[in-house]
Write an enzyme that holds these catalytic residues in place. Structure first.
Site, PDB file in Angstrom:
ATOM      1  N   TYR A   1       0.659  -1.188  -0.257  1.00 17.83           N
ATOM      2  CA  TYR A   1      -0.072   0.047  -0.293  1.00 17.83           C
ATOM      3  C   TYR A   1       0.823   0.940  -0.295  1.00 17.83           C
ATOM      4  O   TYR A   1       1.632   1.479   0.643  1.00 17.83           O
ATOM      5  CB  TYR A   1      -0.599  -0.532   0.779  1.00 17.83           C
ATOM      6  CG  TYR A   1      -2.530  -0.051   0.800  1.00 17.83           C
ATOM      7  CD1 TYR A   1      -3.104   1.104  -0.209  1.00 17.83           C
ATOM      8  CD2 TYR A   1      -2.685  -1.476   0.702  1.00 17.83           C
ATOM      9  CE1 TYR A   1      -4.159   0.599  -0.506  1.00 17.83           C
ATOM     10  CE2 TYR A   1      -4.117  -1.329   0.681  1.00 17.83           C
ATOM     11  CZ  TYR A   1      -4.945  -0.400  -0.269  1.00 17.83           C
ATOM     12  OH  TYR A   1      -6.158  -0.110  -0.727  1.00 17.83           O
TER      13      TYR A   1
ATOM     14  N   GLU B   1      -1.219   4.601  -0.662  1.00 15.75           N
ATOM     15  CA  GLU B   1      -1.412   6.109  -0.590  1.00 15.75           C
ATOM     16  C   GLU B   1      -0.174   7.112  -0.276  1.00 15.75           C
ATOM     17  O   GLU B   1       0.510   7.814   0.448  1.00 15.75           O
ATOM     18  CB  GLU B   1      -2.224   5.673   0.163  1.00 15.75           C
ATOM     19  CG  GLU B   1      -3.819   5.309  -0.161  1.00 15.75           C
ATOM     20  CD  GLU B   1      -4.616   5.535   1.199  1.00 15.75           C
ATOM     21  OE1 GLU B   1      -5.072   6.125   2.244  1.00 15.75           O
ATOM     22  OE2 GLU B   1      -5.821   4.532   0.613  1.00 15.75           O
TER      23      GLU B   1
ATOM     24  N   ASP C   1      -6.735  13.381 -25.003  1.00 17.46           N
ATOM     25  CA  ASP C   1      -6.954  12.010 -24.021  1.00 17.46           C
ATOM     26  C   ASP C   1      -6.232  11.218 -25.599  1.00 17.46           C
ATOM     27  O   ASP C   1      -6.480  11.219 -26.526  1.00 17.46           O
ATOM     28  CB  ASP C   1      -8.606  11.677 -24.344  1.00 17.46           C
ATOM     29  CG  ASP C   1      -8.524  10.259 -23.863  1.00 17.46           C
ATOM     30  OD1 ASP C   1      -6.847   9.645 -23.827  1.00 17.46           O
ATOM     31  OD2 ASP C   1      -9.582  10.022 -23.259  1.00 17.46           O
TER      32      ASP C   1
ATOM     33  N   THR D   1      -4.018   6.362 -21.442  1.00 14.90           N
ATOM     34  CA  THR D   1      -4.056   4.944 -21.133  1.00 14.90           C
ATOM     35  C   THR D   1      -2.344   4.718 -21.316  1.00 14.90           C
ATOM     36  O   THR D   1      -1.887   5.435 -21.653  1.00 14.90           O
ATOM     37  CB  THR D   1      -4.608   3.954 -21.462  1.00 14.90           C
ATOM     38  OG1 THR D   1      -4.930   3.716 -23.261  1.00 14.90           O
ATOM     39  CG2 THR D   1      -6.343   3.771 -21.858  1.00 14.90           C
TER      40      THR D   1
ATOM     41  N   LYS E   1      -1.940   0.395 -24.468  1.00 13.12           N
ATOM     42  CA  LYS E   1      -2.776   0.082 -26.485  1.00 13.12           C
ATOM     43  C   LYS E   1      -1.475   0.651 -26.961  1.00 13.12           C
ATOM     44  O   LYS E   1      -0.820  -0.211 -27.181  1.00 13.12           O
ATOM     45  CB  LYS E   1      -4.206   1.597 -26.750  1.00 13.12           C
ATOM     46  CG  LYS E   1      -4.694   1.264 -25.677  1.00 13.12           C
ATOM     47  CD  LYS E   1      -6.411   1.916 -25.755  1.00 13.12           C
ATOM     48  CE  LYS E   1      -7.290   1.654 -25.046  1.00 13.12           C
ATOM     49  NZ  LYS E   1      -8.647   2.867 -24.632  1.00 13.12           N
TER      50      LYS E   1
ATOM     51  N   ARG F   1      -2.034  -2.583 -18.013  1.00 12.55           N
ATOM     52  CA  ARG F   1      -3.259  -0.988 -17.976  1.00 12.55           C
ATOM     53  C   ARG F   1      -3.304  -0.880 -17.135  1.00 12.55           C
ATOM     54  O   ARG F   1      -2.737  -1.566 -16.624  1.00 12.55           O
ATOM     55  CB  ARG F   1      -4.359  -2.426 -17.846  1.00 12.55           C
ATOM     56  CG  ARG F   1      -4.997  -3.963 -18.536  1.00 12.55           C
ATOM     57  CD  ARG F   1      -5.894  -4.491 -18.435  1.00 12.55           C
ATOM     58  NE  ARG F   1      -7.324  -3.329 -18.818  1.00 12.55           N
ATOM     59  CZ  ARG F   1      -7.020  -3.961 -20.541  1.00 12.55           C
ATOM     60  NH1 ARG F   1      -6.461  -4.082 -21.605  1.00 12.55           N
ATOM     61  NH2 ARG F   1      -8.199  -3.115 -21.321  1.00 12.55           N
TER      62      ARG F   1
HETATM   63  C1  LIG Z   1      -9.603   3.353 -24.158  1.00  9.21           C
HETATM   64  C2  LIG Z   1      -9.930   4.573 -24.027  1.00  9.21           C
HETATM   65  C3  LIG Z   1     -10.229   5.549 -22.492  1.00  9.21           C
HETATM   66  C4  LIG Z   1      -9.877   4.225 -21.231  1.00  9.21           C
HETATM   67  O1  LIG Z   1      -9.619   3.535 -21.358  1.00  9.21           O
HETATM   68  P1  LIG Z   1      -9.558   2.593 -19.781  1.00  9.21           P
HETATM   69  O2  LIG Z   1      -8.304   2.084 -19.734  1.00  9.21           O
HETATM   70  O3  LIG Z   1     -10.382   0.908 -20.953  1.00  9.21           O
HETATM   71  O4  LIG Z   1     -10.846   2.901 -18.904  1.00  9.21           O
HETATM   72  C5  LIG Z   1      -9.776   6.713 -21.990  1.00  9.21           C
HETATM   73  N1  LIG Z   1     -10.067   7.661 -23.777  1.00  9.21           N
HETATM   74  C6  LIG Z   1      -9.935   7.056 -25.090  1.00  9.21           C
HETATM   75  C7  LIG Z   1      -9.834   7.574 -25.749  1.00  9.21           C
HETATM   76  C8  LIG Z   1      -9.591   5.315 -25.068  1.00  9.21           C
HETATM   77  O5  LIG Z   1      -9.410   5.150 -26.554  1.00  9.21           O
END
Ligand SMILES: *Cc1c(COP(=O)(O)O)cnc(C)c1O
Length: 436
Positions: free
Chosen positions: A52, A54, A198, A224, A227, A233
């Site tokens: 932990y 925090e 994003d 994220t 990807k 993840r």
């Molecule tokens: C995949 C994605 C997310 C969310 O990611 P998670 O890890 O599934 O919560 C947010 N924004 C965009 C543009 C994404 O493609």
């Protein structure tokens, strides 16, 4: 010798084994997925999951942070370096949480946010109806031009002037073209809005210079890590120094409790991997592969949203083929080609039964596939479309796919060559005895 998991929980062991076999057998074209390296997997499955932590390095609420402080600091420094950002927060559990934390760092509940509509390629957390982001905030949405499949910056500016959002969100989950983050930044400035970008899908392309980096034109960049960036993840926020404190407080204690230190260690490893010439070559090949796949699909008479791709992703409009998206995605899955059905900007109105299919090349590129294999895959997809009700043909295609997959093994032992100039931490006196 049987592993601990095999002995203790044969059910879960067997299911993981089957998933591994499935990931190895299939041609995986879901653009948000990838295969992580062995090194990332090891860090992710480490004892750091037991801890932990925090708080932040140097300011924790639990003792015993001799190691975790160093791990998180390394992860933050690597993120800052490769994204050229003043500040990085590596604690968000995933992309969705990172987005909400970014909004809450800058504005209050009830304020207006403006993001890309989901059927046009935006993410749920960009203010779509069913997401908490449209319940907590007042959400307005821009779309892409249905004729061109592209963002229309004049339309976005007009909407921004009309609705005066406090945050404009750039970035997408299903947009095949380069996004002009600078234009978004200028629109945000004109209307006095913050700009949150994003880059969940394209983070790996940004690191490699295959897509413009939004950091200079934004207040906060959210991403994220799993990807195109090819890590575990997780989520991450990058920002200018002036927002650092707000961002950190918004993630913890605003949104989350204890960070997942095993994930953060694995993110650190993935960020080191991304800071190599091999990764840049990988990102280049992702785009080359997507273009090769798109060109071949066009030759087979498929309509592509925006007519092609600049990045890792392709959106097919299937209406001229008279095959519904869901039906095709399921038939392709039987042919061992993994995709997902999706709306397209040309027909955004039927999210339950969409007429589009979304494809991407990050996973197949990690396996070492190149343009020739993309041409083969386009042929497989075409064959399934033309024989959508013929199970025997679909079965034949699955055999061809298996043959292709077998030539490009999953990089189980995917190891990026040794890196130079590393400051390996010295053993800490108090801990050393435990190591032996
Ligand atoms: C995949 C994605 C997310 C969310 O990611 P998670 O890890 O599934 O919560 C947010 N924004 C965009 C543009 C994404 O493609």
């Amino acid at each position: 010798m049987a592993t601990a998991l095999e002995r203790y929980d044969p059910q879960i062991y067997e299911l993981i084994r089957q998933e591994k076999a499935r990931q190895s057998a299939c041609v995986r074209l879901i653009p948000s997925e990838n295969y992580v390296s062995r090194a990332v997997m090891e860090a992710n499955g480490s004892c750091l999951t037991n801890k932990y932590s925090e708080g932040y390095p140097g300011k924790r609420y639990y003792e015993g942070q001799q190691v975790t402080d160093l791990v998180e600091t390394i992860a933050r420094e690597r993120a800052k370096k490769i994204f050229k950002a003043d500040h990085a927060n590596v604690q968000p559990y995933s992309g969705s949480v990172a987005n909400i934390a970014a909004y809450m760092a800058l504005i209050n509940p009830g304020d207006t946010i403006m993001g890309l509509s989901l059927p046009h390629g935006g993410h749920l957390t960009h203010g779509w109806k069913v997401s908490v982001t449209s319940k907590v905030f007042n959400s307005v949405r821009y779309t892409v031009d249905p004729n061109t499949g592209r963002l229309d910056y004049n339309q976005i500016e007009d909407l921004a002037k009309k609705y005066k959002p406090r945050i404009i969100i750039s970035g997408a989950t299903a947009y095949p073209r380069e996004i002009d983050f600078e234009a978004f930044g200028q629109i945000a400035k004109k209307v006095g809005a913050y700009h949150v970008s994003d880059i969940a899908h394209i983070a790996g392309l940004v690191v490699a210079g295959m897509h413009k980096n939004p950091v200079p034109y934004t207040d906060i960049v959210s991403t994220t890590t799993h990807k195109t960036l090819r890590g575990p993840r997780g989520g991450m926020l990058l920002c200018k120094a002036e927002h650092a404190d707000k961002v950190d407080k918004s993630v913890f204690p605003g949104m989350q409790g204890g960070p997942h230190m095993n994930t953060i260690a694995a993110i650190a490893v993935a960020l080191a991997e991304a800071d190599t010439p091999e990764f840049i070559a990988y990102a280049r090949q992702i785009v080359k592969n997507a273009k090769a796949l798109a060109e071949k699909l066009l030759e087979y008479g498929f309509n592509l949203s925006s007519g092609g791709t600049d990045n890792h992703l392709i959106l097919i409009d299937l209406r001229n083929k008279n095959v519904p998206g869901k039906k095709l995605a399921k038939a392709l899955d039987r042919a061992k080609i993994e995709t997902n059905y999706n709306t397209t900007p040309m027909a955004p109105d039927h999210p339950a039964n969409p007429s589009g299919l979304r494809l991407g090349t990050p996973s197949v590129t990690t396996r070492g596939m190149k343009e020739d294999q993309m041409h083969l895959i386009a042929g497989f997809i075409n064959k399934v479309v033309e024989n959508i009700d013929n199970e025997a043909v679909i079965e034949d295609v699955s055999k061809e796919v298996l043959l292709l997959s077998s030539q490009f093994p999953v990089p189980e032992h995917f190891i990026i060559p040794n890196r130079d100039n590393q400051d390996v931490p010295q053993p800490m006196d108090t801990l050393t005895p435990w190591l032996f």
